[in-house]
Each structure stands twice: as structure tokens, then as C-alpha cells.
Design a protein around this motif. Structure first.
Motif, PDB file in Angstrom:
ATOM      1  N   VAL A  73      -4.503  12.188  22.516  1.00 20.55           N
ATOM      2  CA  VAL A  73      -5.092  11.906  22.387  1.00 20.55           C
ATOM      3  C   VAL A  73      -5.119  10.797  20.503  1.00 20.55           C
ATOM      4  CG1 VAL A  73      -7.381  12.275  21.057  1.00 20.55           C
ATOM      5  CG2 VAL A  73      -6.674  13.604  22.735  1.00 20.55           C
ATOM      6  N   ASP A  74      -4.612   9.770  21.099  1.00 21.79           N
ATOM      7  CA  ASP A  74      -5.250   8.230  20.014  1.00 21.79           C
ATOM      8  C   ASP A  74      -6.243   7.998  19.543  1.00 21.79           C
ATOM      9  OD1 ASP A  74      -3.976   6.379  18.577  1.00 21.79           O
ATOM     10  OD2 ASP A  74      -4.934   5.272  20.102  1.00 21.79           O
ATOM     11  N   LEU A  75      -6.514   8.286  18.607  1.00 21.84           N
ATOM     12  CA  LEU A  75      -7.836   8.245  17.702  1.00 21.84           C
ATOM     13  C   LEU A  75      -8.068   6.933  17.033  1.00 21.84           C
ATOM     14  CD1 LEU A  75      -7.157  11.771  15.249  1.00 21.84           C
ATOM     15  CD2 LEU A  75      -8.906  11.313  17.865  1.00 21.84           C
ATOM     16  N   GLY A  76      -9.335   7.107  16.835  1.00 25.22           N
ATOM     17  CA  GLY A  76      -9.246   5.627  16.740  1.00 25.22           C
ATOM     18  C   GLY A  76     -11.286   4.770  16.154  1.00 25.22           C
ATOM     19  N   ASN A  98     -13.579   2.174  17.192  1.00 22.87           N
ATOM     20  CA  ASN A  98     -14.277   1.471  18.293  1.00 22.87           C
ATOM     21  C   ASN A  98     -14.009   2.690  19.387  1.00 22.87           C
ATOM     22  OD1 ASN A  98     -15.871  -0.211  17.527  1.00 22.87           O
ATOM     23  ND2 ASN A  98     -14.316  -1.632  18.284  1.00 22.87           N
ATOM     24  N   ILE A  99     -12.801   2.855  19.758  1.00 27.03           N
ATOM     25  CA  ILE A  99     -12.342   4.771  20.843  1.00 27.03           C
ATOM     26  C   ILE A  99     -12.825   5.464  19.837  1.00 27.03           C
ATOM     27  CG2 ILE A  99     -11.255   4.818  22.799  1.00 27.03           C
ATOM     28  CD1 ILE A  99     -13.062   2.097  23.352  1.00 27.03           C
ATOM     29  N   LEU A 100     -13.658   6.484  19.568  1.00 25.70           N
ATOM     30  CA  LEU A 100     -13.094   7.403  19.087  1.00 25.70           C
ATOM     31  C   LEU A 100     -12.034   7.767  19.486  1.00 25.70           C
ATOM     32  CD1 LEU A 100     -14.130   9.005  16.899  1.00 25.70           C
ATOM     33  CD2 LEU A 100     -15.597  10.499  19.237  1.00 25.70           C
ATOM     34  N   MET A 101     -11.806   8.506  21.047  1.00 27.14           N
ATOM     35  CA  MET A 101     -10.053   9.100  21.096  1.00 27.14           C
ATOM     36  C   MET A 101      -9.896   8.912  22.547  1.00 27.14           C
ATOM     37  SD  MET A 101     -11.106  13.354  21.068  1.00 27.14           S
ATOM     38  CE  MET A 101     -12.604  13.662  21.483  1.00 27.14           C
ATOM     39  N   ALA A 102      -8.758   7.896  22.788  1.00 22.17           N
ATOM     40  CA  ALA A 102      -8.425   7.768  24.050  1.00 22.17           C
ATOM     41  C   ALA A 102      -6.868   9.012  24.391  1.00 22.17           C
ATOM     42  CB  ALA A 102      -7.373   5.864  23.877  1.00 22.17           C
ATOM     43  N   ALA A 103      -7.610   9.226  26.045  1.00 24.50           N
ATOM     44  CA  ALA A 103      -6.666  10.654  25.836  1.00 24.50           C
ATOM     45  C   ALA A 103      -6.182  10.207  27.345  1.00 24.50           C
ATOM     46  CB  ALA A 103      -8.202  11.925  25.808  1.00 24.50           C
ATOM     47  N   VAL A 104      -4.717  11.049  27.254  1.00 27.71           N
ATOM     48  CA  VAL A 104      -3.782  11.164  28.305  1.00 27.71           C
ATOM     49  C   VAL A 104      -3.288  11.667  28.952  1.00 27.71           C
ATOM     50  CG1 VAL A 104      -1.899   9.777  28.750  1.00 27.71           C
ATOM     51  CG2 VAL A 104      -3.078   8.375  27.357  1.00 27.71           C
ATOM     52  N   PHE A 105      -3.448  12.335  30.287  1.00 30.24           N
ATOM     53  CA  PHE A 105      -3.096  13.621  30.974  1.00 30.24           C
ATOM     54  C   PHE A 105      -1.756  13.522  31.275  1.00 30.24           C
ATOM     55  CE2 PHE A 105      -8.038  14.045  30.643  1.00 30.24           C
ATOM     56  CZ  PHE A 105      -7.600  14.713  29.959  1.00 30.24           C
ATOM     57  N   GLY A 153       3.007   6.166  13.980  1.00 27.18           N
ATOM     58  CA  GLY A 153       4.214   5.064  13.195  1.00 27.18           C
ATOM     59  C   GLY A 153       4.350   3.556  14.885  1.00 27.18           C
ATOM     60  N   SER A 154       3.734   2.555  14.229  1.00 27.43           N
ATOM     61  CA  SER A 154       3.943   1.838  15.078  1.00 27.43           C
ATOM     62  C   SER A 154       3.076   2.024  16.625  1.00 27.43           C
ATOM     63  CB  SER A 154       4.812   1.341  15.296  1.00 27.43           C
ATOM     64  OG  SER A 154       5.268   0.094  13.815  1.00 27.43           O
ATOM     65  N   THR A 155       2.615   3.238  17.150  1.00 27.99           N
ATOM     66  CA  THR A 155       2.274   3.080  18.427  1.00 27.99           C
ATOM     67  C   THR A 155       1.750   1.936  18.733  1.00 27.99           C
ATOM     68  OG1 THR A 155       0.764   5.348  17.820  1.00 27.99           O
ATOM     69  CG2 THR A 155       2.482   5.149  18.135  1.00 27.99           C
ATOM     70  N   SER A 156       0.580   1.762  18.276  1.00 28.41           N
ATOM     71  CA  SER A 156      -0.501   0.682  18.492  1.00 28.41           C
ATOM     72  C   SER A 156       0.126  -0.388  18.698  1.00 28.41           C
ATOM     73  CB  SER A 156      -1.886   1.109  17.739  1.00 28.41           C
ATOM     74  OG  SER A 156      -1.502   0.639  16.525  1.00 28.41           O
ATOM     75  N   ILE A 172      -5.604   3.148  25.066  1.00 30.08           N
ATOM     76  CA  ILE A 172      -4.857   3.718  26.314  1.00 30.08           C
ATOM     77  C   ILE A 172      -2.866   3.714  25.758  1.00 30.08           C
ATOM     78  CG2 ILE A 172      -4.616   3.746  28.392  1.00 30.08           C
ATOM     79  CD1 ILE A 172      -6.837   3.327  28.580  1.00 30.08           C
ATOM     80  N   ASN A 173      -2.743   2.116  26.056  1.00 27.91           N
ATOM     81  CA  ASN A 173      -0.884   1.548  25.519  1.00 27.91           C
ATOM     82  C   ASN A 173      -0.078   3.066  23.958  1.00 27.91           C
ATOM     83  OD1 ASN A 173       1.437   0.322  24.995  1.00 27.91           O
ATOM     84  ND2 ASN A 173       0.531   0.151  23.022  1.00 27.91           N
ATOM     85  N   GLY A 174      -1.816   3.360  22.625  1.00 26.33           N
ATOM     86  CA  GLY A 174      -0.909   4.085  21.934  1.00 26.33           C
ATOM     87  C   GLY A 174      -1.069   5.598  22.425  1.00 26.33           C
ATOM     88  N   ALA A 175      -2.168   5.612  23.037  1.00 23.19           N
ATOM     89  CA  ALA A 175      -1.655   7.123  23.136  1.00 23.19           C
ATOM     90  C   ALA A 175      -0.051   7.963  24.182  1.00 23.19           C
ATOM     91  CB  ALA A 175      -3.112   7.855  24.352  1.00 23.19           C
ATOM     92  N   LEU A 176      -0.534   6.924  25.412  1.00 20.60           N
ATOM     93  CA  LEU A 176       0.956   6.823  26.021  1.00 20.60           C
ATOM     94  C   LEU A 176       2.336   7.156  24.945  1.00 20.60           C
ATOM     95  CD1 LEU A 176      -0.053   4.186  28.342  1.00 20.60           C
ATOM     96  CD2 LEU A 176       0.063   6.582  29.149  1.00 20.60           C
ATOM     97  N   ASN A 177       2.262   6.770  24.087  1.00 25.26           N
ATOM     98  CA  ASN A 177       2.943   6.060  23.330  1.00 25.26           C
ATOM     99  C   ASN A 177       2.774   7.500  22.135  1.00 25.26           C
ATOM    100  OD1 ASN A 177       4.936   3.647  23.888  1.00 25.26           O
ATOM    101  ND2 ASN A 177       3.235   2.521  22.451  1.00 25.26           N
ATOM    102  N   ILE A 178       2.285   8.307  22.270  1.00 20.50           N
ATOM    103  CA  ILE A 178       2.001   9.772  20.690  1.00 20.50           C
ATOM    104  C   ILE A 178       2.373  10.602  22.127  1.00 20.50           C
ATOM    105  CG2 ILE A 178       0.367  11.228  20.667  1.00 20.50           C
ATOM    106  CD1 ILE A 178      -1.009   9.161  18.840  1.00 20.50           C
ATOM    107  N   TYR A 179       1.932   9.846  23.323  1.00 22.73           N
ATOM    108  CA  TYR A 179       2.989  11.267  24.647  1.00 22.73           C
ATOM    109  C   TYR A 179       3.832  11.136  24.791  1.00 22.73           C
ATOM    110  CZ  TYR A 179       2.560  14.267  28.799  1.00 22.73           C
ATOM    111  OH  TYR A 179       2.618  14.543  29.718  1.00 22.73           O
ATOM    112  N   GLU A 180       4.865   9.621  24.454  1.00 25.19           N
ATOM    113  CA  GLU A 180       6.499  10.178  24.392  1.00 25.19           C
ATOM    114  C   GLU A 180       6.692  10.600  24.048  1.00 25.19           C
ATOM    115  OE1 GLU A 180       9.195   6.689  26.469  1.00 25.19           O
ATOM    116  OE2 GLU A 180       7.571   6.307  26.023  1.00 25.19           O
TER     117      GLU A 180
END
Length: 410
Positions: free
Chosen positions: A191-194, A196-203, A323-326, A358-366
Motif C-alpha cells: 500500500v502506498d499512502l497519499g 488525493n489517493i488515500l491508499m493505492a493497493a497492489v496485490f 524513499g524515492s518510490t514515487s 500505483i507506480n509507488g505501490a509497485l515499488n514498495i511491493y518489490e
């Protein structure tokens, strides 16, 4: 066994409430007394001794230390130590703009904390020890509490009595051991928190979900404008602040409950969230945006996800370096702030395009799982499912009638 913090309302008679407030006032006097003696020592010797031995010596000189439970007094002492330790750590980092711990206001009601001993919880009944040396001779108090009924716990590990400045009520916080529901899932999410987009979740199958935060922004902006015309900390100002808090919490509960339910449905066992510690010190987007981000309820949102995850048997981690995921391209790894375009679009010269959160959430997942959830060589993810919600009867608009009953219940 998992631990969660349970919020409870206190139902006590006026005499019991007065005793509790007096004990909380004593905690404030002890906290300020310790700070005053340390300040005096520093002025005379040029150093600050925050050892337990020195602080215990000071405690013996503070008459208010006899106004509440002895173990709670020691926890107040430890609050002072931790405050100074944080101050010293910032000084070592060269952050000289931070000042030494300051005094609490004279009319402040400090928390009464109990760990392992000094309290008993029998169903809805709580009994607190106040020690044996109070001037009024009261050694213990008993009162009833009420909390959400769907939480079943095994044991109460810690208990705190706090004063809620917004509602003007004394409340209880119970750290309890709960039985986690059996979860046989093996899935993972990030999950990337923000804002405008409160939560961007990637499964882990590449599916993504976006939870809008625009309504929360609108609520906060509206009530801030209303409060701007009122005297700060006035009765009306506090009523409006309480109304805003309840509306924001309502939306956060709706979003987090929906997301955890979706995780259960998809067999998720673990959720990764970026580490937000120190975010307020590291951001600098100008005064106006900084102020908005500083008051954004990131920590409350994470706490809700954690305790709801515990109840569903899902581990929620918030220790991932974000850091820098976004601004990092998930496809090629290029770090470039200009790739984050207008309207939340992230577009890289390598051909990768995605919604920025979503790009940030994907980076957090990885980073969390050392693997990408994106399937196939095309680098595409599933089309995001956008989740929005409304307040229903919790209207944003301020009541037209200045009805005292209506305001009190808002």
C-alpha cells in the motif's frame, strides 16, 4: 498473541471523575516538577542527569507524587527520560532548532498509565489503585467502561486514563491480547499512502485498487475555514474540531474496513506499507502544502490497518523504506522526478506508464518482497478499481440552527 489498543468510554459518577482528574493533575505536576529540577541542575552544573537514580531522588521531593499510584509515577518519570533522550538524539544529529522538553500547561490533565499491575478489569467494571498516601484518603476508584462489542480479548496488558481535549471527556485506552482469526491465505499486498489517493493497493496478481482521499480533504478544508472565524479553543471551536475528527475517522474506518475485507477475500496474509517515520521533517513543498501534509492522518490510518489486520489474521508491516518510490520507474528503475506528470500520471522514457500512486505501490511491493507483482513481459498491471464513499447522514455542512443540543451531539 497479538496486541491491539482498545478505546473505551468511561461512565463514572461525579465524585469518581473528580478523583481521576485530580490524579491526572498530579501527574502533570510531577512531570513539570521533574523538568524544573532538571532545568535547575543544568543551570547550576551545566549538565542534565536523567538517570533513574537522580530522577527517583527528585521524586521524593515532589509532594504530588503521592497523589497517584506509585508504578504510574515511575511511568511519568520514564516519559521525562524518553523526552530528553529524543532531544539529545536530535542534538547529536545537529538539529539545533529543536528545544529541550517543555512544561505542560498548569491545567493540563496528564495520562494515568498502568502496566501489568494497579488495575483490575472485570467485564465492564474497572478498578484502579491510587496508592495509599493521598491526602483525601482515597485508595482506589471503580467505574464502568463501554467499548465496541465485536472485540473479544483474553487479557488486558496495559491501561491508560486520558483526557480527550476535543470531546472534553475522560476516556480509557486498553492494550489487550486478542485471538487472531485463522487465516490460511498466502497472498501479499503493498500500500502506498497519499493525499488525493488515500491508499493505492497492489496485490500479488497485479490487481490494484485506489481509495480516494478527496472527500477527507474537502471535509478538513471546510471545517478549517469555519474555525478560522472563531476564537481558538473556545467552546464552539472545540465542538467543530470534534465534528471534523469524527467525520474523518468515519471515512478512514470505511476505507480500511473495505480494504481489509478485500484482502481477506483475496487470501492476503501480509500487507507492506512504507515507513513514514520522520516524514514531517523530510518534506518541504512550501508552507501551504507542508501544513496540509503535516496534519494528514497517516498514523491513524496505519493504526487502523494494523488492528483490523490483526483481527483478520493479517500481518501489516510499516517498516519498508519508501524513499524515492514515487519518482522511481517500476519498469527500468530510473529515478526522475519529472516522470511524475500531471493528473497523477507516471510516464518514463522506457515506455512505462502508470498512475503515479500505483507506480509507488509497485515499488514498495518489490522492496518488501524482493519480487514484482506485475505479470508478463509487457509490464502492464490490471486496470485499477477505484473505491469512493460518502458520509451519508454525516453531513459536511454546518448546522444552520445554533441549537445547543445539536451542537453537543455533533
Amino acid at each position: 498473541m497479538p496486541l491491539i489498543t482498545l478505546k473505551a468510554q468511561i461512565h463514572a459518577d461525579p465524585q469518581t471523575e473528580a478523583v481521576l482528574k485530580d490524579a491526572m493533575f498530579c501527574a502533570t505536576k510531577v512531570y513539570n516538577g521533574l523538568l524544573w529540577h532538571l532545568w535547575k541542575e543544568h543551570k547550576e552544573t551545566g549538565r542534565v542527569d536523567i538517570s533513574r537514580k537522580n530522577l527517583n531522588r527528585i521524586l521524593k521531593e515532589l509532594p504530588r507524587a503521592k497523589g497517584y499510584y506509585s508504578m504510574s509515577v515511575q511511568l511519568t518519570r520514564d516519559e521525562v527520560r524518553e523526552a530528553y533522550k529524543s532531544f539529545f538524539a536530535l542534538k547529536r544529529k545537529g538539529l539545533t532548532r529543536h528545544e529541550a522538553p517543555g512544561f505542560r500547561r498548569k491545567n493540563c490533565l496528564s495520562p494515568l498509565k498502568y502496566v501489568q499491575s494497579g488495575f483490575r478489569v472485570d467485564g465492564e467494571r474497572v478498578t484502579l489503585s491510587l496508592g495509599t498516601s493521598r491526602e483525601d484518603g482515597v485508595r482506589q476508584v471503580s467505574f464502568r467502561i463501554s467499548h465496541r462489542p465485536d472485540i473479544e480479548y483474553e487479557r488486558v496488558r496495559e491501561l491508560s486514563i486520558i483526557y480527550d481535549k476535543v470531546s472534553g471527556r475522560i476516556e480509557a485506552r486498553l492494550v489487550v491480547e486478542v485471538k487472531a482469526r485463522e487465516n490460511k491465505g498466502t497472498g501479499r499486498a503493498a500500500v502506498d499512502l497519499g493525499e488525493n489517493i488515500l491508499m493505492a493497493a497492489v496485490f500479488d496478481d497485479g490487481m490494484v485498487m485506489l481509495y480516494s482521499g478527496k472527500l477527507i480533504k474537502a471535509i478538513r478544508r471546510y471545517w478549517q475555514k469555519v474555525r478560522a472565524n472563531l476564537k481558538q479553543n473556545s467552546r464552539r471551536w472545540k465542538q467543530i474540531a470534534h465534528r471534523e475528527k469524527k467525520q474523518v475517522e468515519h471515512l478512514l474506518h470505511m476505507a480500511t474496513s473495505h480494504f481489509i475485507a478485500e484482502c481477506v477475500r483475496r487470501g492476503v496474509k501480509e500487507i507492506a506499507i512504507g515507513d513514514l517515520n520522520g516524514i514531517r521533517e523530510s518534506i518541504d513543498y512550501g508552507d501551504q502544502l507542508n501544513q496540509r501534509l503535516h496534519v494528514w492522518p497517516y498514523r491513524k490510518l496505519i493504526d487502523m490497518l494494523k488492528y483490523k489486520g490483526v483481527l483478520a489474521g493479517i500481518l501489516v508491516r510499516d517498516d519498508i523504506n519508501e524513499g524515492s518510490t514515487s519518482i522511481t520507474c517500476h519498469a527500468c528503475g530510473k529515478v526522475m522526478a519529472s516522470n511524475r506528470r500531471h493528473r497523477g500520471l507516471y510516464a518514463c522514457s522506457c515506455g512505462w506508464k502508470a498512475q503515479a500512486d500505483i507506480n509507488g505501490a509497485l515499488n514498495i511491493y518489490e522492496r518488501a518482497y524482493q519480487v514484482s507483482p506485475v505479470k508478463g513481459s509487457s509490464g502492464r498491471v490490471a486496470r485499477p478499481a477505484v473505491v469512493s464513499y460518502h458520509l451519508g447522514w454525516h453531513g459536511v455542512a454546518e448546522p444552520k440552527r445554533r441549537d445547543k443540543t445539536l451542537c453537543a451531539s455533533a
